[in-house]
Structures are given as structure tokens and as C-alpha cells.
Design a protein around this motif. Structure first.
Motif, PDB file in Angstrom:
ATOM      1  N   MET A   2       0.843  -1.171   0.000  1.00  0.00           N
ATOM      2  CA  MET A   2       0.000   0.000   0.000  1.00  0.00           C
ATOM      3  C   MET A   2       0.895   1.243   0.000  1.00  0.00           C
ATOM      4  N   ASN A   3       0.532   2.243  -0.775  1.00  0.00           N
ATOM      5  CA  ASN A   3       1.213   3.537  -0.763  1.00  0.00           C
ATOM      6  C   ASN A   3       0.467   4.436   0.208  1.00  0.00           C
ATOM      7  N   ILE A   4       1.135   4.802   1.293  1.00  0.00           N
ATOM      8  CA  ILE A   4       0.494   5.583   2.347  1.00  0.00           C
ATOM      9  C   ILE A   4       1.087   6.984   2.375  1.00  0.00           C
ATOM     10  N   CYS A   5       0.248   7.963   2.067  1.00  0.00           N
ATOM     11  CA  CYS A   5       0.666   9.362   2.131  1.00  0.00           C
ATOM     12  C   CYS A   5       0.571   9.812   3.580  1.00  0.00           C
ATOM     13  N   VAL A   6       1.635  10.441   4.046  1.00  0.00           N
ATOM     14  CA  VAL A   6       1.637  10.984   5.398  1.00  0.00           C
ATOM     15  C   VAL A   6       1.835  12.495   5.302  1.00  0.00           C
ATOM     16  N   PHE A   7       0.860  13.226   5.827  1.00  0.00           N
ATOM     17  CA  PHE A   7       0.962  14.676   5.941  1.00  0.00           C
ATOM     18  C   PHE A   7       1.462  14.965   7.354  1.00  0.00           C
ATOM     19  N   LEU A   8       2.540  15.765   7.469  1.00  0.00           N
ATOM     20  CA  LEU A   8       3.127  16.029   8.772  1.00  0.00           C
ATOM     21  C   LEU A   8       4.071  17.202   8.709  1.00  0.00           C
ATOM     22  N   SER A   9       4.544  17.603   9.854  1.00  0.00           N
ATOM     23  CA  SER A   9       5.425  18.749  10.005  1.00  0.00           C
ATOM     24  C   SER A   9       6.851  18.439   9.571  1.00  0.00           C
ATOM     25  N   ALA A  10       7.541  19.478   9.121  1.00  0.00           N
ATOM     26  CA  ALA A  10       8.972  19.370   8.851  1.00  0.00           C
ATOM     27  C   ALA A  10       9.774  19.998   9.994  1.00  0.00           C
ATOM     28  N   ALA A  11       9.093  20.356  11.083  1.00  0.00           N
ATOM     29  CA  ALA A  11       9.765  20.975  12.227  1.00  0.00           C
ATOM     30  C   ALA A  11      10.413  19.920  13.111  1.00  0.00           C
ATOM     31  N   ASP A  12      11.442  20.333  13.836  1.00  0.00           N
ATOM     32  CA  ASP A  12      12.047  19.489  14.860  1.00  0.00           C
ATOM     33  C   ASP A  12      11.132  19.543  16.079  1.00  0.00           C
ATOM     34  N   LEU A  13      10.686  18.378  16.510  1.00  0.00           N
ATOM     35  CA  LEU A  13       9.690  18.324  17.578  1.00  0.00           C
ATOM     36  C   LEU A  13      10.159  17.433  18.720  1.00  0.00           C
ATOM     37  N   PRO A  14       9.552  17.578  19.899  1.00  0.00           N
ATOM     38  CA  PRO A  14       9.947  16.760  21.049  1.00  0.00           C
ATOM     39  C   PRO A  14       9.504  15.303  20.898  1.00  0.00           C
ATOM     40  N   GLU A  15      10.042  14.477  21.769  1.00  0.00           N
ATOM     41  CA  GLU A  15       9.784  13.030  21.784  1.00  0.00           C
ATOM     42  C   GLU A  15       8.292  12.700  21.861  1.00  0.00           C
ATOM     43  N   THR A  16       7.524  13.559  22.466  1.00  0.00           N
ATOM     44  CA  THR A  16       6.075  13.370  22.554  1.00  0.00           C
ATOM     45  C   THR A  16       5.487  13.103  21.167  1.00  0.00           C
ATOM     46  N   TYR A  17       6.049  13.756  20.153  1.00  0.00           N
ATOM     47  CA  TYR A  17       5.558  13.615  18.781  1.00  0.00           C
ATOM     48  C   TYR A  17       6.439  12.726  17.918  1.00  0.00           C
TER      49      TYR A  17
END
Length: 179
Positions: free
Chosen positions: A1-16
Motif C-alpha cells: 500500500m502507498n500511504i501518504c503521510v501529511f506532517l510537520s517538517a519541524a524538529d519536535l519533542p519526543e512526545t511527537y
């Protein structure tokens, strides 16, 4: 399956980053392909690293003004002329969509796929990965839209809210009949 993921390009904490990395590893181990914005920075890099390290393929779609941040060594990289073309190409190459944490760009991408589903222009499954309750407010807003008659189709027909990565992938595999 080809799964598109929309998400941030920011450096984020471990929570994310933890749930993003976990989803990426599940995706790669499952033999799926990541279709994403192509960047080699921030959370986009975390997900691409996880998929690639777990044996999955990478298909990136970047835009000309971000091409300098594009990840090298991917299976396929397309450079779109603008953000609208990028969104269209990401959706065209995907069988399903996962929305992870992000800012206005991620929200724009998320609402576009949901609008397409609302109007019957796509039937691709969409999962919103609600890491650390990031999208609790949006979930509440969507429910209000549904309750007050702003959505002509049930919210559950538009998007599945997953609290954990394993639930996100399980929903997609079930929806696509690969489970």
C-alpha cells in the motif's frame, strides 16, 4: 500500500517523534511505501528514516522552493511547481492518507483530502493520528460540524481518529483489505 503521510517538517519533542517513528517502522515492516513531502528535516526526516530502516520504500513529492531540503537516496522524488500541484501529486500517488502532527500546511492538506471525500471525489481511507491529544480540539470541532449539520456525510465516513500508531495502520490495512 502507498500511504501518504501529511506532517510537520519541524524538529519536535519526543512526545511527537516517538509515535511518528513507531508508525514509520510499522509501515516499513509491513512492506508499505511512504509517500510524503520529501523533506529530510524535522518530523518528515524521522518518518522517512523509520520507513527506510524497516525496509519500506520512499516516494517524495517536494516543491521547487524546498528542493534544497529534499531527501537524497529515495526510491522516487518528484519536484512540483507549487504547493497545489504537490498536494495533488501526493494524493494521486497514495492509496491512503495519514495525518500526523503539523502546522498550517498539514492542516491545509488534511482539510483538502476531507473535502474531496465529502464530495465523493475520493474514497481513500484517511486516518488522523492524534499523538498526545494534539488534535483533540480539531476532533471536537469536526463533531460540532457534524452535530450542527455542516457535514453532509457522517464524520466516521470522512476520517478515523487513531490514538496510537498501531491502530492507525490496522485501520488502513483493514480498509484496504490487506489485513
Amino acid at each position: 500500500m502507498n500511504i501518504c503521510v501529511f506532517l510537520s517538517a519541524a524538529d519536535l519533542p519526543e512526545t511527537y517523534t516517538r509515535p511518528a517513528r513507531e508508525f514509520a517502522e510499522l509501515l516499513g515492516k509491513g512492506g508499505h511505501t511512504l509517500v510524503w513531502g520529501g523533506s529530510d528535516v524535522g518530523l518528515m526526516k524521522v518518518v522517512a528514516d523509520g520507513v527506510q530502516e524497516a525496509g519500506g520504500c520512499l516516494v517524495g513529492v517536494t516543491v521547487d522552493f524546498l528542493a534544497a531540503k529534499a531527501r537524497p537516496g529515495v526510491d522516487d522524488m518528484v519536484i512540483a511547481g507549487d504547493l497545489a500541484e504537490r498536494k495533488a501529486l501526493l494524493l494521486e500517488k497514495a492509496d491512503a492518507v495519514v495525518i500526523m502532527v503539523g502546522g498550517t500546511g498539514t492542516l491545509d492538506e488534511a482539510t483538502e483530502i476531507l473535502e474531496l471525500k465529502k464530495h465523493g471525489r475520493t474514497t481513500k481511507p484517511v486516518v488522523l493520528l492524534n499523538s498526545a491529544g494534539f488534535y483533540d480540539g480539531l476532533k471536537e470541532q469536526f463533531r460540532r460540524m457534524e452535530d450542527e449539520g455542516f457535514l453532509p456525510v457522517p464524520l466516521t465516513d470522512l476520517v478515523f481518529f487513531a490514538e496510537e500508531p498501531v491502530g492507525a495502520l490496522a485501520h488502513l490495512e483493514e480498509a484496504m483489505g490487506t489485513r
